[in-house]
Design a protein around this motif. Structure first.
Motif, PDB file in Angstrom:
ATOM      1  N   ASN A 231       0.836  -1.210   0.000  1.00 32.39           N
ATOM      2  CA  ASN A 231       0.000   0.000   0.000  1.00 32.39           C
ATOM      3  C   ASN A 231       0.866   1.253   0.000  1.00 32.39           C
ATOM      4  O   ASN A 231       0.643   2.174  -0.779  1.00 32.39           O
ATOM      5  CB  ASN A 231      -0.914   0.004   1.231  1.00 32.39           C
ATOM      6  N   GLN A 232       1.894   1.242   0.853  1.00 37.27           N
ATOM      7  CA  GLN A 232       2.772   2.430   0.930  1.00 37.27           C
ATOM      8  C   GLN A 232       3.467   2.654  -0.421  1.00 37.27           C
ATOM      9  O   GLN A 232       3.531   3.767  -0.922  1.00 37.27           O
ATOM     10  CB  GLN A 232       3.830   2.250   2.025  1.00 37.27           C
ATOM     11  N   ALA A 233       3.907   1.543  -1.058  1.00 37.92           N
ATOM     12  CA  ALA A 233       4.610   1.692  -2.348  1.00 37.92           C
ATOM     13  C   ALA A 233       3.663   2.282  -3.387  1.00 37.92           C
ATOM     14  O   ALA A 233       4.027   3.167  -4.150  1.00 37.92           O
ATOM     15  CB  ALA A 233       5.126   0.327  -2.795  1.00 37.92           C
ATOM     16  N   CYS A 234       2.388   1.805  -3.367  1.00 37.06           N
ATOM     17  CA  CYS A 234       1.430   2.313  -4.355  1.00 37.06           C
ATOM     18  C   CYS A 234       1.153   3.797  -4.100  1.00 37.06           C
ATOM     19  O   CYS A 234       1.111   4.597  -5.024  1.00 37.06           O
ATOM     20  CB  CYS A 234       0.124   1.510  -4.297  1.00 37.06           C
ATOM     21  N   ARG A 235       0.999   4.162  -2.800  1.00 42.06           N
ATOM     22  CA  ARG A 235       0.754   5.583  -2.469  1.00 42.06           C
ATOM     23  C   ARG A 235       1.932   6.415  -2.943  1.00 42.06           C
ATOM     24  O   ARG A 235       1.757   7.443  -3.596  1.00 42.06           O
ATOM     25  CB  ARG A 235       0.547   5.745  -0.955  1.00 42.06           C
TER      26      ARG A 235
END
Ligand SMILES: O=C(O)CCC(=O)Nc1cc2ccccc2cn1
Ligand SMILES: [Mn+2]
Length: 242
Positions: A231-235
């Protein structure tokens, strides 16, 4: 309720999955690497190999996407010599590859559940990439030392299934050498043997290289995502490309 002498006979696949799952949890926690042989058995292993050979002979593989474009094009070839095809396993003529994928999924998802309330190695796995089927054509093709996930792109476990029958490492090369962090100058040398599956943490803990292969060398790789890191990478990706 069953009489006391009769045990619920769980089908042997379920028991097999449970057993492998124990190995994976224990070895990943202890070493960050886990190898299981005779994963599918001869018949199913051959069925997967035949589907891969069929696709390779049909010319469906492309040159490996280059993970780092340092320097001019000609030295890019030296970074990796594999040819690849990405599959989700539902394609026509891929049902055995699909069966392999679901077996690996079953182990990872069960390990996820069984290990300290829903985490393996402090990860919560909630997805994976497609399967990357790779072929090293065997004229000395290799893959330089690298980390699969150096910058927290979400991938936490690499799973590689090997398909190479009668592989003689001295003759054919193609050794996978892992340099596990914290092992000091020890290395993990993994021969790409038929029906062998390998798991390892995808991040900087496990730099690895494929040494030059002198016979066609096939492998199928899956990368599993940690929910939070992904999720953090996508954000991050959305912010950067905004
Ligand atoms: O075949 C083996 O034993 C391992 C080969 C290997 O490391 N392949 C590989 C392939 C990759 C393809 C795209 C991005 C990262 C990648 C990292 N590693
Ligand atoms: Mn790799």
């Amino acid at each position: 309720l069953l009489p006391p002498f009769l045990h619920r006979n769980r089908n042997n696949l379920e028991e097999f999955i449970d057993k492998i799952c124990q190995y994976v949890i224990r070895d990943m926690d202890k070493y960050g690497v886990c190898v299981v042989d005779k994963f599918l058995g001869m018949e199913k292993g051959l069925a997967v190999l035949n589907e891969v050979l069929y696709m390779y002979s049909a010319g469906l593989f492309e040159d490996g996407q280059l993970v780092s474009n340092k320097g001019s094009t000609n030295d890019l070839k030296t970074i990796r010599g594999d040819q690849i095809i990405w599959l989700d396993g539902k394609e026509h003529q891929c049902q055995n590859i699909g069966m392999l994928i679901s077996r690996v999924d079953a182990i990872i998802m069960r390990a996820n559940k069984m290990h300290n309330n829903g985490k393996i190695g402090n990860y919560t796995i909630n997805g994976r990439t497609k399967a990357m089927v790779a072929c090293y054509p065997g004229h000395g093709s290799h893959y330089v030392k690298h980390v699969d996930n150096p910058n927290r792109d979400g991938r936490c476990i690499t799973a590689i299934y090997y398909l190479n029958r009668d592989w003689d490492i001295k003759e054919n090369g193609g050794l996978l050498r892992i340099f596990p962090e914290g092992w000091r100058d020890q290395v993990a040398d993994i021969e790409p043997l038929f029906d062998r599956i390998l798991f390892f943490w995808s991040d900087r803990r496990n730099p690895h290289e494929v040494q030059p292969a002198y016979k066609t060398r096939y492998a199928i790789t899956l990368w599993y995502f940690d929910a939070e890191e992904r999720n953090q990478a996508c954000r991050r990706y959305q912010r950067e490309s905004a």
